[in-house]
Design an enzyme around this catalytic site. Sequence first.
Site, short mmCIF file in Angstrom:
data_model
loop_
_atom_site.label_atom_id
_atom_site.label_comp_id
_atom_site.label_asym_id
_atom_site.label_seq_id
_atom_site.Cartn_x
_atom_site.Cartn_y
_atom_site.Cartn_z
N GLU A 113 0.86 -1.20 0.00
CA GLU A 113 0.00 0.00 0.00
C GLU A 113 0.89 1.24 0.00
OE1 GLU A 113 -2.84 -0.32 3.21
OE2 GLU A 113 -3.56 -2.24 2.48
N HIS A 241 -8.80 9.15 3.62
CA HIS A 241 -8.39 8.09 2.70
C HIS A 241 -8.62 8.61 1.29
CE1 HIS A 241 -7.93 4.30 0.65
NE2 HIS A 241 -7.56 3.73 1.78
N ARG A 288 -0.60 8.73 2.16
CA ARG A 288 -1.99 9.18 1.97
C ARG A 288 -2.19 10.68 1.98
NH1 ARG A 288 -5.14 4.75 5.45
NH2 ARG A 288 -4.63 3.16 3.95
N HIS A 349 -11.11 9.17 7.41
CA HIS A 349 -10.89 7.74 7.53
C HIS A 349 -10.27 7.34 8.87
CE1 HIS A 349 -9.94 3.69 6.14
NE2 HIS A 349 -8.65 3.88 6.39
N ARG A 384 -0.54 8.59 9.41
CA ARG A 384 -0.35 7.14 9.62
C ARG A 384 0.01 6.43 8.32
NH1 ARG A 384 -4.11 2.58 9.16
NH2 ARG A 384 -5.52 4.12 8.28
P1 FAD Z 1 -13.03 -0.31 16.51
O1 FAD Z 1 -12.72 -1.51 15.76
O2 FAD Z 1 -13.69 0.80 15.80
O3 FAD Z 1 -13.97 -0.71 17.73
C1 FAD Z 1 -14.53 0.30 18.55
C2 FAD Z 1 -15.48 -0.35 19.52
O4 FAD Z 1 -15.84 0.59 20.53
C3 FAD Z 1 -16.79 -0.83 18.92
O5 FAD Z 1 -17.11 -2.06 19.51
C4 FAD Z 1 -17.80 0.23 19.38
O6 FAD Z 1 -19.12 -0.25 19.48
C5 FAD Z 1 -17.25 0.52 20.74
N1 FAD Z 1 -17.65 1.80 21.32
C6 FAD Z 1 -17.37 3.04 20.87
N2 FAD Z 1 -17.90 3.96 21.71
C7 FAD Z 1 -18.52 3.27 22.70
C8 FAD Z 1 -19.26 3.64 23.84
N3 FAD Z 1 -19.50 4.92 24.16
N4 FAD Z 1 -19.77 2.67 24.63
C9 FAD Z 1 -19.58 1.36 24.31
N5 FAD Z 1 -18.89 0.95 23.24
C10 FAD Z 1 -18.37 1.90 22.45
N6 FAD Z 1 -6.46 -0.23 9.35
C11 FAD Z 1 -5.47 -1.07 8.98
O7 FAD Z 1 -4.45 -1.20 9.68
N7 FAD Z 1 -5.61 -1.81 7.84
C12 FAD Z 1 -6.69 -1.73 7.03
O8 FAD Z 1 -6.78 -2.41 6.05
C13 FAD Z 1 -7.73 -0.82 7.40
N8 FAD Z 1 -8.82 -0.67 6.61
C14 FAD Z 1 -9.84 0.12 7.05
C15 FAD Z 1 -11.01 0.20 6.29
C16 FAD Z 1 -12.09 0.92 6.75
C17 FAD Z 1 -13.35 1.00 5.93
C18 FAD Z 1 -12.01 1.60 8.00
C19 FAD Z 1 -13.16 2.39 8.52
C20 FAD Z 1 -10.83 1.55 8.74
C21 FAD Z 1 -9.75 0.82 8.27
N9 FAD Z 1 -8.57 0.74 9.00
C22 FAD Z 1 -7.57 -0.10 8.60
C23 FAD Z 1 -8.47 1.36 10.31
C24 FAD Z 1 -8.73 0.28 11.37
O9 FAD Z 1 -9.72 -0.59 10.90
C25 FAD Z 1 -9.16 0.87 12.68
O10 FAD Z 1 -8.27 1.90 13.05
C26 FAD Z 1 -9.15 -0.18 13.76
O11 FAD Z 1 -9.91 -1.29 13.38
C27 FAD Z 1 -9.69 0.39 15.05
O12 FAD Z 1 -9.81 -0.65 15.97
P2 FAD Z 1 -10.27 -0.32 17.44
O13 FAD Z 1 -10.32 -1.60 18.18
O14 FAD Z 1 -9.46 0.78 17.97
O15 FAD Z 1 -11.75 0.28 17.25
C1 SIN Z 2 -7.06 0.36 2.87
O1 SIN Z 2 -7.29 -0.84 2.72
O2 SIN Z 2 -6.77 1.12 1.96
C2 SIN Z 2 -7.11 0.90 4.25
C3 SIN Z 2 -5.86 0.61 4.94
C4 SIN Z 2 -5.70 1.44 6.15
O3 SIN Z 2 -6.52 2.30 6.45
O4 SIN Z 2 -4.69 1.24 6.82
#
Ligand code: FAD
Ligand code: SIN
Length: 520
Positions: A113, A241, A288, A349, A384
């Site tokens: 990427e 993104h 990005r 994003h 990032r």
């Molecule tokens: P999340 O996975 O968002 O989980 C948050 C949790 O907190 C959820 O369960 C939610 O319900 C809960 N929550 C929030 N507020 C509250 C509240 N007040 N009370 C109770 N529960 C709450 N990153 C990469 O490294 N590689 C990728 O390929 C990539 N692709 C992506 C594609 C998309 C479409 C998106 C949106 C993001 C992508 N990212 C990628 C970024 C990455 O997915 C996220 O940064 C990462 O998954 C965040 O994980 P997390 O556990 O911090 O939060």
């Molecule tokens: C993507 O698949 O382009 C998202 C990857 C990322 O947010 O790290």
Amino acid sequence: MRKKVDFLIIGSGIAGLTYALKVAEFGKVIIISKAIADETSTKYAQGGIAAVMSSPDSYKKHIEDTIDAGAGLCNKEIVEMTINESTERIKELIKWGTDFDKQTDGSYSLSREGGHSENRILHHKDTTGKEIIRALLQAAKEHKNIEILERHFAIDIITQHHLGLRVYSRTKNIQCYGAYILNPDNNEIFSVLSKVTLIATGGAGNVYRTTTNPRVATGDGIAMAYRAKAKVENMEFIQFHPTSLYNPGESPSFLITEALRGHGAILRNKHGEAFMPKYDKRKDLAPRDIVARAIDTEMKINGTNHVFLDSTHLDKEILIKEFPAIFEKCMSIGIDIREDMIPVIPAAHYTCGGIKVDSNSKSTIANLYASGECSSTGLHGANRLASNSLLEAVVFSHNAAIDSVEAVKTITWKDEIPHWNAEGTIMNEEMILITQTQNELRLIMNSYVSIVKSDLRLQRALDRLHLIYHETEELFNISILNKELCELRNSINTAYLIVKQAKSRRSNIGLHYSIDLIGK
Ligand code: FAD
Ligand code: SIN
């Protein structure tokens, strides 16, 4: 009602679940999830997770790429620690059941990427996050020490403030005793007293109208920590993104993974010109911030509301095999990625900043940890590197687990915490006010706090935020609480932090770009 637990985790994404699976061996765990447990940003991750798996890649190269993308603001020690741990943490994800794609010779299939100098992204087709969350959630559900409270909403973390003491950001030794939780089914607010609390609530994309983030990403944890006087930093670095599918009316925006550019797809403007070589020698695979700004410029020059991503020259069979979800999604709106260029537009994003933590994920409040997108670890700096966020989450949740299983041994519950006081509150009959303010907020952020900022735009945003902040606080204080109102309040708090911190950053760096700071 009151619950007592050793480890309270707010959030069931990759950060919350990996931490849970580690600490559950040492005590009782409650995970709070405001939606069904798998509805997280994690589930929508497409490209994959960056890690050093084999030569010619090396930790050194991955470290250099991360620091380069971060535009000089990464914490070098944190970068080194994170990348050096990457292989071990991947092995753990595999041990918990995650299935990463392999090549015919049995080695992992690694994609590339933007900003990466080698192929190092482990993935499961173009639905990596779905596969990770499936495996982790299954393991968590099978663990006898883990209780998951789905559709429960964490309102605020509990500190000395709730014992009647005045707490300021400079107060020494602020402590976290747990959190107040709303059960929207019966409007009950109960306390969970915990020895250690982990905020793992993800990002804040929904403060913007155009975002790839699922609805749950409303900045709740960041706002909660900020209200409790934890340090929150680097919020100005909101990553757009470059390529979300341009499909007006659809929200959130569907992501077109950067791995497609890694696979050879090319960005083109309305004249069919491959414009990226004009902006960076890494062309379509520049970091990005550079690609998103280039697209923004092209759209402005050409007066268009999108550009195109062209995959029509790529091997058609492999394209469908590697990117089945994108193929299917585009087909559903009449775009055949084998024959047609994909209209794309940048979308909010990723929240690079957040709750400031140390290398063990400890926030500036005692007994409060933060991991995943809600945290600011120093890994990402001003921008990032793609696919480093899933990695950051597993590394920091691991470190948090090691630190907190020691910490719980000497922490006791604070039994004198009062119940939530809802006296004098009334049922809010005007839910529409909440929806309208949410729309206003997203429009403010899209219009004034986007890829290219200016002093005037930021001031306009701040003036407008003040108004909706006061209206919403008033509503919060008199209402029987519901999830939507709490989310709105948190989103406004988070947007305020983005704008305030953007205003105080006085040079253009990474994702922070203002026309008033050109040359500074
Ligand atoms: P999340 O996975 O968002 O989980 C948050 C949790 O907190 C959820 O369960 C939610 O319900 C809960 N929550 C929030 N507020 C509250 C509240 N007040 N009370 C109770 N529960 C709450 N990153 C990469 O490294 N590689 C990728 O390929 C990539 N692709 C992506 C594609 C998309 C479409 C998106 C949106 C993001 C992508 N990212 C990628 C970024 C990455 O997915 C996220 O940064 C990462 O998954 C965040 O994980 P997390 O556990 O911090 O939060
Ligand atoms: C993507 O698949 O382009 C998202 C990857 C990322 O947010 O790290």
